[in-house]
Write a protein that holds these residues in place. Structure first.
Motif, PDB file in Angstrom:
ATOM      1  N   LEU A  90       0.834  -1.199   0.000  1.00 29.50           N
ATOM      2  CA  LEU A  90       0.000   0.000   0.000  1.00 29.50           C
ATOM      3  C   LEU A  90       0.867   1.248   0.000  1.00 29.50           C
ATOM      4  N   GLN A  91       0.429   2.255  -0.743  1.00 27.97           N
ATOM      5  CA  GLN A  91       1.071   3.561  -0.713  1.00 27.97           C
ATOM      6  C   GLN A  91      -0.011   4.627  -0.539  1.00 27.97           C
ATOM      7  N   GLU A  92       0.376   5.715   0.104  1.00 30.03           N
ATOM      8  CA  GLU A  92      -0.556   6.827   0.297  1.00 30.03           C
ATOM      9  C   GLU A  92      -0.221   7.930  -0.688  1.00 30.03           C
ATOM     10  N   ILE A  93      -1.249   8.515  -1.256  1.00 29.06           N
ATOM     11  CA  ILE A  93      -1.072   9.639  -2.166  1.00 29.06           C
ATOM     12  C   ILE A  93      -2.204  10.628  -1.912  1.00 29.06           C
ATOM     13  N   SER A  94      -1.905  11.896  -2.044  1.00 32.79           N
ATOM     14  CA  SER A  94      -2.940  12.901  -1.787  1.00 32.79           C
ATOM     15  C   SER A  94      -2.980  13.934  -2.900  1.00 32.79           C
ATOM     16  N   GLY A  95      -4.158  14.514  -3.058  1.00 35.10           N
ATOM     17  CA  GLY A  95      -4.341  15.589  -4.014  1.00 35.10           C
ATOM     18  C   GLY A  95      -5.047  16.730  -3.310  1.00 35.10           C
ATOM     19  N   SER A  96      -4.810  17.940  -3.752  1.00 35.59           N
ATOM     20  CA  SER A  96      -5.424  19.088  -3.077  1.00 35.59           C
ATOM     21  C   SER A  96      -5.989  20.080  -4.082  1.00 35.59           C
ATOM     22  N   ALA A  97      -6.856  20.940  -3.585  1.00 29.39           N
ATOM     23  CA  ALA A  97      -7.441  22.005  -4.403  1.00 29.39           C
ATOM     24  C   ALA A  97      -7.809  23.152  -3.471  1.00 29.39           C
ATOM     25  N   MET A  98      -7.794  24.358  -3.986  1.00 34.04           N
ATOM     26  CA  MET A  98      -8.128  25.501  -3.134  1.00 34.04           C
ATOM     27  C   MET A  98      -8.877  26.582  -3.912  1.00 34.04           C
ATOM     28  N   ASN A  99      -9.401  27.523  -3.147  1.00 28.69           N
ATOM     29  CA  ASN A  99     -10.145  28.659  -3.704  1.00 28.69           C
ATOM     30  C   ASN A  99     -11.397  28.230  -4.471  1.00 28.69           C
ATOM     31  N   PHE A 100     -12.138  27.277  -3.899  1.00 27.69           N
ATOM     32  CA  PHE A 100     -13.410  26.870  -4.501  1.00 27.69           C
ATOM     33  C   PHE A 100     -14.525  27.129  -3.489  1.00 27.69           C
ATOM     34  N   THR A 101     -15.736  27.217  -3.988  1.00 27.55           N
ATOM     35  CA  THR A 101     -16.888  27.435  -3.108  1.00 27.55           C
ATOM     36  C   THR A 101     -17.772  26.200  -3.027  1.00 27.55           C
ATOM     37  N   VAL A 102     -17.804  25.417  -4.107  1.00 29.53           N
ATOM     38  CA  VAL A 102     -18.602  24.193  -4.137  1.00 29.53           C
ATOM     39  C   VAL A 102     -17.684  23.013  -3.827  1.00 29.53           C
ATOM     40  N   THR A 103     -18.003  22.268  -2.765  1.00 33.49           N
ATOM     41  CA  THR A 103     -17.137  21.187  -2.307  1.00 33.49           C
ATOM     42  C   THR A 103     -16.881  20.131  -3.377  1.00 33.49           C
ATOM     43  N   SER A 104     -17.911  19.759  -4.104  1.00 31.98           N
ATOM     44  CA  SER A 104     -17.753  18.724  -5.133  1.00 31.98           C
ATOM     45  C   SER A 104     -16.765  19.160  -6.219  1.00 31.98           C
TER      46      SER A 104
END
Length: 227
Positions: A90-104
């Motif tokens: 198993l490996q962990e990987i993450s992704g991110s996003a910012m400056n949005f108003t709608v969570t989806s």
């Protein structure tokens, strides 16, 4: 350990005789082995708890909250860290996003970033192996860049099915908009098939890449290191 038990057996045999000595040796051996195993397990649990507390403290300090789950952040972190310790595939990987108003919308962007990060890591590995083989690099010629680009694009699209969401963190920024971070677990025993499929698709229209397909596929099967 074998020398220890041999010495133990000889000592008991001198003091006791027959069945009594054998029974006592077996019982003591089981006790010692169980105690050692229990100690290792306790140390492992303490190590997991220490890592959980450190991440929990950092996340709370930075204002992160769990999104989309009724479980606590501590419980989710404990599960993920424990799984990573127990299963080295198993490996962990993450992704991110910012400056949005709608969570989806934010989650969609974060998911896309995670796919691209995985594809970038896997592609860099293959690219490095090709470049380290001067004969192969020369044989591929102009197709070298084409195969690398096609593999990256195809894998970024296909790997989504192997990303299993572990938990999502979200926080509100000073400007009122939101930022999210999605953490995924990837099982490399399954992801390797997806990488192979991506390379097969990438090679379809490239004559030289197909000619050296087996050699390139060996690089594809190597486990990428996700930072």
């Amino acid at each position: 350990m074998k020398t220890f038990f041999s010495l133990l057996s000889t000592t008991f045999s001198r003091i006791f005789h027959g069945t009594t000595a054998i029974v006592m040796i077996v019982c003591l051996s089981i006790f010692i082995l169980t105690s050692c195993g229990g100690k290792k397990e306790t140390l492992s649990q303490l190590s997991v708890q220490k890592e959980v507390k450190a991440k929990l403290s950092e996340n709370k300090k930075n204002g992160w909250q769990v999104q989309g789950s009724s479980r606590t952040m501590e419980g989710l972190l404990n599960d993920v860290i424990s799984q990573l310790r127990e299963n080295h595939n198993l490996q962990e990987i993450s992704g991110s996003a910012m400056n949005f108003t709608v969570t989806s919308t934010g989650k969609m962007a974060a998911r896309s970033e995670a796919c691209n990060i995985y594809a970038e890591s896997a592609t860099s590995l293959v690219e490095g192996r090709i470049d380290n083989d001067a004969d192969l690099k020369q044989a591929l010629a102009q197709e070298r860049d084409l195969i690398i680009g096609a593999y990256h694009r195809t894998l970024a699209r296909l790997i989504l099915g192997e990303l299993k969401e572990a938990y999502t963190l979200i926080r509100t920024l000073p400007n009122g908009k939101k930022e999210c971070e999605i953490h995924y677990l990837v099982d490399e025993t399954k992801a390797v098939s997806t990488r192979e499929r991506a390379m097969e698709e990438a090679q379809k229209k490239l004559k030289d890449a197909r000619k050296y397909g087996d050699q390139i596929m060996d690089f594809v099967r190597e486990k990428p290191v996700l930072e």
